[in-house]
Design a protein around this motif. Structure first.
Motif, PDB file in Angstrom:
ATOM      1  N   THR A  74       0.823  -1.209   0.000  1.00 31.65           N
ATOM      2  CA  THR A  74       0.000   0.000   0.000  1.00 31.65           C
ATOM      3  C   THR A  74       0.863   1.268   0.000  1.00 31.65           C
ATOM      4  OG1 THR A  74      -1.779  -1.142   1.153  1.00 31.65           O
ATOM      5  CG2 THR A  74      -1.745   1.262   1.329  1.00 31.65           C
ATOM      6  N   VAL A  75       1.829   1.317   0.922  1.00 33.54           N
ATOM      7  CA  VAL A  75       2.650   2.533   0.983  1.00 33.54           C
ATOM      8  C   VAL A  75       3.557   2.650  -0.241  1.00 33.54           C
ATOM      9  CG1 VAL A  75       2.512   2.710   3.494  1.00 33.54           C
ATOM     10  CG2 VAL A  75       4.463   1.518   2.465  1.00 33.54           C
ATOM     11  N   CYS A  76       3.925   1.511  -0.834  1.00 31.26           N
ATOM     12  CA  CYS A  76       4.731   1.565  -2.055  1.00 31.26           C
ATOM     13  C   CYS A  76       3.909   2.107  -3.223  1.00 31.26           C
ATOM     14  CB  CYS A  76       5.284   0.184  -2.406  1.00 31.26           C
ATOM     15  SG  CYS A  76       6.628  -0.303  -1.315  1.00 31.26           S
ATOM     16  N   ALA A  77       2.626   1.735  -3.257  1.00 26.91           N
ATOM     17  CA  ALA A  77       1.744   2.307  -4.288  1.00 26.91           C
ATOM     18  C   ALA A  77       1.634   3.813  -4.070  1.00 26.91           C
ATOM     19  CB  ALA A  77       0.370   1.650  -4.228  1.00 26.91           C
ATOM     20  N   LEU A  78       1.456   4.191  -2.818  1.00 26.76           N
ATOM     21  CA  LEU A  78       1.308   5.610  -2.473  1.00 26.76           C
ATOM     22  C   LEU A  78       2.536   6.425  -2.881  1.00 26.76           C
ATOM     23  CD1 LEU A  78      -0.410   7.763  -0.955  1.00 26.76           C
ATOM     24  CD2 LEU A  78       0.765   7.058   1.137  1.00 26.76           C
ATOM     25  N   PHE A  79       3.719   5.844  -2.690  1.00 30.46           N
ATOM     26  CA  PHE A  79       4.947   6.583  -2.991  1.00 30.46           C
ATOM     27  C   PHE A  79       5.594   6.169  -4.305  1.00 30.46           C
ATOM     28  CE2 PHE A  79       4.413   7.486   1.472  1.00 30.46           C
ATOM     29  CZ  PHE A  79       4.755   8.837   1.536  1.00 30.46           C
ATOM     30  N   ASP A  80       4.887   5.354  -5.067  1.00 31.95           N
ATOM     31  CA  ASP A  80       5.347   4.966  -6.395  1.00 31.95           C
ATOM     32  C   ASP A  80       6.733   4.321  -6.386  1.00 31.95           C
ATOM     33  OD1 ASP A  80       5.162   4.643  -9.126  1.00 31.95           O
ATOM     34  OD2 ASP A  80       5.963   6.645  -9.593  1.00 31.95           O
ATOM     35  N   LEU A  81       6.905   3.343  -5.482  1.00 32.48           N
ATOM     36  CA  LEU A  81       8.173   2.614  -5.441  1.00 32.48           C
ATOM     37  C   LEU A  81       7.913   1.134  -5.728  1.00 32.48           C
ATOM     38  CD1 LEU A  81       9.787   4.180  -2.253  1.00 32.48           C
ATOM     39  CD2 LEU A  81      10.676   4.347  -4.588  1.00 32.48           C
ATOM     40  N   PRO A  82       8.801   0.498  -6.501  1.00 36.46           N
ATOM     41  CA  PRO A  82       8.626  -0.932  -6.758  1.00 36.46           C
ATOM     42  C   PRO A  82       8.772  -1.731  -5.469  1.00 36.46           C
ATOM     43  CG  PRO A  82      10.736  -0.176  -7.620  1.00 36.46           C
ATOM     44  CD  PRO A  82       9.989   1.045  -7.157  1.00 36.46           C
ATOM     45  N   CYS A  83       7.995  -2.793  -5.354  1.00 37.23           N
ATOM     46  CA  CYS A  83       7.886  -3.515  -4.085  1.00 37.23           C
ATOM     47  C   CYS A  83       7.906  -5.020  -4.310  1.00 37.23           C
ATOM     48  CB  CYS A  83       6.564  -3.098  -3.437  1.00 37.23           C
ATOM     49  SG  CYS A  83       6.141  -4.003  -1.954  1.00 37.23           S
ATOM     50  N   VAL A  84       8.798  -5.698  -3.602  1.00 35.84           N
ATOM     51  CA  VAL A  84       8.850  -7.164  -3.644  1.00 35.84           C
ATOM     52  C   VAL A  84       8.561  -7.687  -2.241  1.00 35.84           C
ATOM     53  CG1 VAL A  84      10.309  -9.183  -3.999  1.00 35.84           C
ATOM     54  CG2 VAL A  84      10.507  -7.217  -5.544  1.00 35.84           C
ATOM     55  N   VAL A  85       7.562  -8.560  -2.131  1.00 36.62           N
ATOM     56  CA  VAL A  85       7.203  -9.121  -0.832  1.00 36.62           C
ATOM     57  C   VAL A  85       7.520 -10.617  -0.816  1.00 36.62           C
ATOM     58  CG1 VAL A  85       5.364  -9.532   0.834  1.00 36.62           C
ATOM     59  CG2 VAL A  85       5.355  -7.431  -0.532  1.00 36.62           C
ATOM     60  N   TYR A  86       8.351 -11.036   0.124  1.00 41.07           N
ATOM     61  CA  TYR A  86       8.659 -12.455   0.289  1.00 41.07           C
ATOM     62  C   TYR A  86       7.647 -13.081   1.230  1.00 41.07           C
ATOM     63  CZ  TYR A  86      12.931 -11.632  -2.224  1.00 41.07           C
ATOM     64  OH  TYR A  86      13.821 -11.316  -3.216  1.00 41.07           O
ATOM     65  N   MET A  87       7.096 -14.197   0.792  1.00 37.88           N
ATOM     66  CA  MET A  87       6.044 -14.853   1.574  1.00 37.88           C
ATOM     67  C   MET A  87       6.213 -16.352   1.430  1.00 37.88           C
ATOM     68  SD  MET A  87       2.011 -13.959   1.247  1.00 37.88           S
ATOM     69  CE  MET A  87       0.783 -14.506   2.412  1.00 37.88           C
ATOM     70  N   GLY A  88       6.226 -17.063   2.540  1.00 35.58           N
ATOM     71  CA  GLY A  88       6.375 -18.510   2.496  1.00 35.58           C
ATOM     72  C   GLY A  88       5.293 -19.148   1.639  1.00 35.58           C
ATOM     73  N   ALA A  89       5.673 -20.138   0.856  1.00 34.82           N
ATOM     74  CA  ALA A  89       4.719 -20.776  -0.053  1.00 34.82           C
ATOM     75  C   ALA A  89       3.510 -21.329   0.711  1.00 34.82           C
ATOM     76  CB  ALA A  89       5.412 -21.889  -0.845  1.00 34.82           C
ATOM     77  N   THR A  90       3.755 -21.826   1.933  1.00 35.06           N
ATOM     78  CA  THR A  90       2.655 -22.327   2.763  1.00 35.06           C
ATOM     79  C   THR A  90       1.669 -21.210   3.079  1.00 35.06           C
ATOM     80  OG1 THR A  90       4.267 -23.794   3.793  1.00 35.06           O
ATOM     81  CG2 THR A  90       2.146 -23.584   4.903  1.00 35.06           C
ATOM     82  N   ASP A  91       2.211 -20.024   3.391  1.00 40.37           N
ATOM     83  CA  ASP A  91       1.354 -18.883   3.722  1.00 40.37           C
ATOM     84  C   ASP A  91       0.644 -18.338   2.487  1.00 40.37           C
ATOM     85  OD1 ASP A  91       2.070 -19.090   6.368  1.00 40.37           O
ATOM     86  OD2 ASP A  91       3.715 -17.648   6.203  1.00 40.37           O
ATOM     87  N   VAL A  92       1.321 -18.385   1.332  1.00 41.73           N
ATOM     88  CA  VAL A  92       0.678 -17.955   0.090  1.00 41.73           C
ATOM     89  C   VAL A  92      -0.601 -18.771  -0.114  1.00 41.73           C
ATOM     90  CG1 VAL A  92       0.883 -17.941  -2.444  1.00 41.73           C
ATOM     91  CG2 VAL A  92       2.795 -17.151  -1.036  1.00 41.73           C
TER      92      VAL A  92
END
Lengths: 273, 403
Positions: free
Chosen positions: B130-148
């Motif tokens: 959300t804040v990356c959209a707000l500030f127009d910055l590229p964003c990569v989120v790491y998330m465990g496959a189990t949690d995905v």
């Protein structure tokens, strides 16, 4: 008393060649196969042996070495067994330096003081503990030096002139230059970058400099040791181990021969002049 | 252990809270961590930084969040007065936005051009996206496959917000492994990347910085409770994974010695089964992810996988300041099981019209345990740190219902 690491670098200098440091994870793919491998590494051309202490969360390592840690742990490897493997090696080889590389938590759990004593008794020469920067020297670095072990630190492309003195302080045996920005085994080493970095480091230290991360082939080894005192090969050897496993993860009978064959091949890189 | 004059002055220069905390990271990251520390100190000294943050917290996140007297639950428990701090009403549905707005402003000040984060339940990931959209910055989120798998709605939300979600299959594919991979990314991209850590853990200065950004929760509670009741609350209760919502609630009250504080860890299937996420109740001190703290680990110092129905609490460690407060006996740490949390989840939905996230459902379960025994004049304030929309599939599954 001169340690095995100093003696080995002095001998390499006298021979006029660079050194090969081989990395494998202790207990990969199982404690017995790993012991057999370590015992025969010097004859295959390893000048120094870096032995990984397996950890569940090796945050500075790429996929190859992460997988090797998991194989070892699955096969029941522990820090205690790693020290036993070193003691086993010392029965047949009293000259090749052994450097244990790993992360702090298993050591902390074992007890820092007891670990240092047991490591020294087993015949360990030096330690690389990735997640102990100079800021945390009182944890293990200072007691390790007091116990007569070499403390080997990593310098990286982000280690600027301001930071370097802190990195060099308390480092002995050799300085390990991380040739890429990133984790082990993920990028290709660039000879020009290494040369420039090693020259920069030499302005600050007379210690031998080994270069690692991203060194995969005989020609990488050859080109890196044009500039540095030694090259460290890890992921490439570990990948060779991975390629010699059955689907259930157990070792093929050919594993030891094949892996040592690969070491012999890359070792030509420090012997072919 | 001797008690300090104040519980609010930590950490020391090296990032230590007593024996906990510190900077246990690879050399590659050290210069960067020092840079973050300096930049954060400069930002704190700059009134325009706090002014910009305050403005965003008000106009974008919707702060202050209300303090709500939960009348029906109070009657149900038949004892203490129960208040909720309604942080689930924040934009993005949890307290995570408080910290993300602070860190993205810092990243911007530092001239960073790329943001990475780890996420468990996806609440932090959504807040970062959300804040990356707000500030127009590229964003990569790491998330465990189990949690995905178990948090699909949040994965979809992150994608809608323009973030890239990278499923992590290393290790055992949950929050701990996501944090490992985020750290690996950071090591490889130190020059342009800022890592927005979502909880009060990691190397110094993160535990203190995240705490500071989350302290808005407790600061508001203090004012709101004085307005509502003319006095401070008697007991504060919050759930704990890494511990950021709890630290945000507790920290402003640490030196008010009459305020009792209780952190509720996730007991999963029960502490005695070994399948839990209660680092203090069931772990011992160790070093992981840049700090020393209580960790779930085996005899060899290998990290154990946490287990909880709540992906947001599913972490084998806890913030180092919590570890310290535990050893000083300033904060009590207890636990609630999956089953207890599920029951509280349903109770709250039916009796207050508030569907809580599974994380604060753990806190509510403990409130249910203690409230009935307490005097009607006793005031409990619990942090309702997230809303439960994201959890409806997990809960339906646990209750054997089909959606």
């Amino acid at each position: 008393m001169t340690g095995r690491i100093e003696a080995r670098f002095a001998a390499l200098k006298a021979e006029g060649r660079g050194g090969l440091v081989t990395f494998i994870t202790a207990g990969d793919p199982d404690p017995e196969t790993s012991k057999a491998l370590v015992r025969r590494l010097p004859k295959a051309g390893a000048d120094l042996i870096e032995l990984g202490m397996p950890f569940t969360d090796p945050m500075a390592d790429g996929p190859a070495i992460q997988a090797s840690s998991q194989r070892a742990l699955r096969a029941g490897m522990t820090l205690k067994l790693t020290l036993e493997a070193v003691a086993d090696f010392r029965e047949s080889d009293d000259e090749t330096p052994i450097i244990l590389m790993g992360y702090f938590n298993p050591i902390y759990s074992y007890g820092a003081g007891k670990f240092l004593k047991d490591a020294k008794d087993a015949g360990v020469d030096g330690l690389i503990v990735v997640d102990l920067p100079p800021e945390e020297d009182s944890e293990l670095c200072e007691p390790a030096i007091a116990a007569g072990l070499n403390w080997i630190r990593l310098a990286t492309p982000t280690t600027d002139a301001k930071r370097l003195p802190a990195v060099l302080k308390n480092t002995s045996g050799f300085l390990y230059y991380v040739s890429i920005m990133g984790i082990t085994g993920t990028k290709q080493v660039q000879e020009d970058d290494v040369r420039a970095a090693v020259e920069r480091l030499r302005e600050h230290t007379d210690m031998p400099i080994a270069v690692g991360f991203g060194i995969k082939t005989r020609s990488d080894v050859q080109s890196v040791t044009q500039a540095a005192d030694a090259a460290v090969v890890g992921s490439a050897i570990v990948n060779k181990i991975a390629s010699e496993l059955y689907e259930d993860g157990s070792a093929r009978p050919s594993l030891v021969t094949e892996v040592l064959g690969f070491v012999r091949e890359i070792a030509i890189g420090v012997r072919s002049e | 252990m001797s008690q300090p004059n104040s519980y609010r002055t930590g950490p020391d220069e090296g990032g230590h809270f007593g024996m906990f905390g510190g900077r246990f990271v690879a050399e590659t990251l050290m210069p960067l961590i020092l840079e973050v520390e300096n930049a954060y100190a400069a930002a704190q000294a700059d009134p325009s930084f706090q002014a910009e943050l305050d403005e965003l917290l008000a106009s974008y996140a919707g702060r202050p969040s209300p303090l709500y007297f939960a009348k029906r639950l109070t009657e149900h428990f038949g004892g203490a007065k129960v208040y909720f701090k309604r942080d689930e009403l924040n934009h993005t549905g949890s307290h995570k936005i408080n910290n993300c707005l602070g860190q993205i402003l810092l990243a911007k000040r530092m001239g960073k051009r790329r943001i990475i984060a780890e996420t468990g339940a996806g609440q932090h990931g959504v807040a970062v996206a959300t804040v990356c959209a707000l500030f127009d910055l590229p964003c990569v989120v790491y998330m465990g496959a189990t949690d995905v798998e178990r948090q699909q709605p949040n994965v979809f939300r992150m994608n809608l917000l323009g973030a890239e979600v990278r499923p992590v299959t290393s290790g055992r594919s949950t929050l701990k492994d996501a944090m490992n991979d985020a750290l690996r990314d950071w090591v490889a991209n130190v020059e342009d990347t800022f890592y927005i850590i979502g909880t009060v853990a990691g190397p110094h200065p993160y535990p203190a910085m995240v705490r500071d950004f989350q302290s808005v929760i407790g600061n508001e509670v203090r004012e709101q409770m004085l307005a509502a009741e003319g006095r401070l609350p008697d007991t504060l209760v919050a759930c704990i994974g890494g511990g950021s919502n709890a630290m945000g609630l507790f920290h402003p009250f640490l030196d008010d010695e009459d305020v009792r504080m209780i952190g509720v860890e996730a007991a999963g299937k029960g502490i005695q089964t070994g399948a839990h996420a209660a680092s203090i109740t069931g772990g011992r001190p160790g070093v992981l992810h840049g700090n020393r703290t209580y960790l779930l680990q085996d005899d060899d110092g290998q990290i154990l996988e946490a287990e909880s129905i709540s992906a947001g609490l599913d972490y084998p460690g806890i913030g180092p300041e919590h570890a310290w407060l535990n050893d000083l006996n300033r904060v009590e740490y207890v636990s609630a099981t999956d089953a207890e949390a599920l029951e509280a989840f349903q109770l709250c939905s039916r009796s207050e019209g508030i569907i809580p996230a599974l994380e604060p459902s753990h806190a509510l379960a403990h409130v249910g345990t203690i409230a009935g025994e307490l005097d009607p004049e006793h005031i409990i304030c619990m942090n309702m740190c997230g809303r439960g929309d994201k959890d409806i599939f997990t809960v339906a599954d646990a209750l054997g219902m089909e959606i």
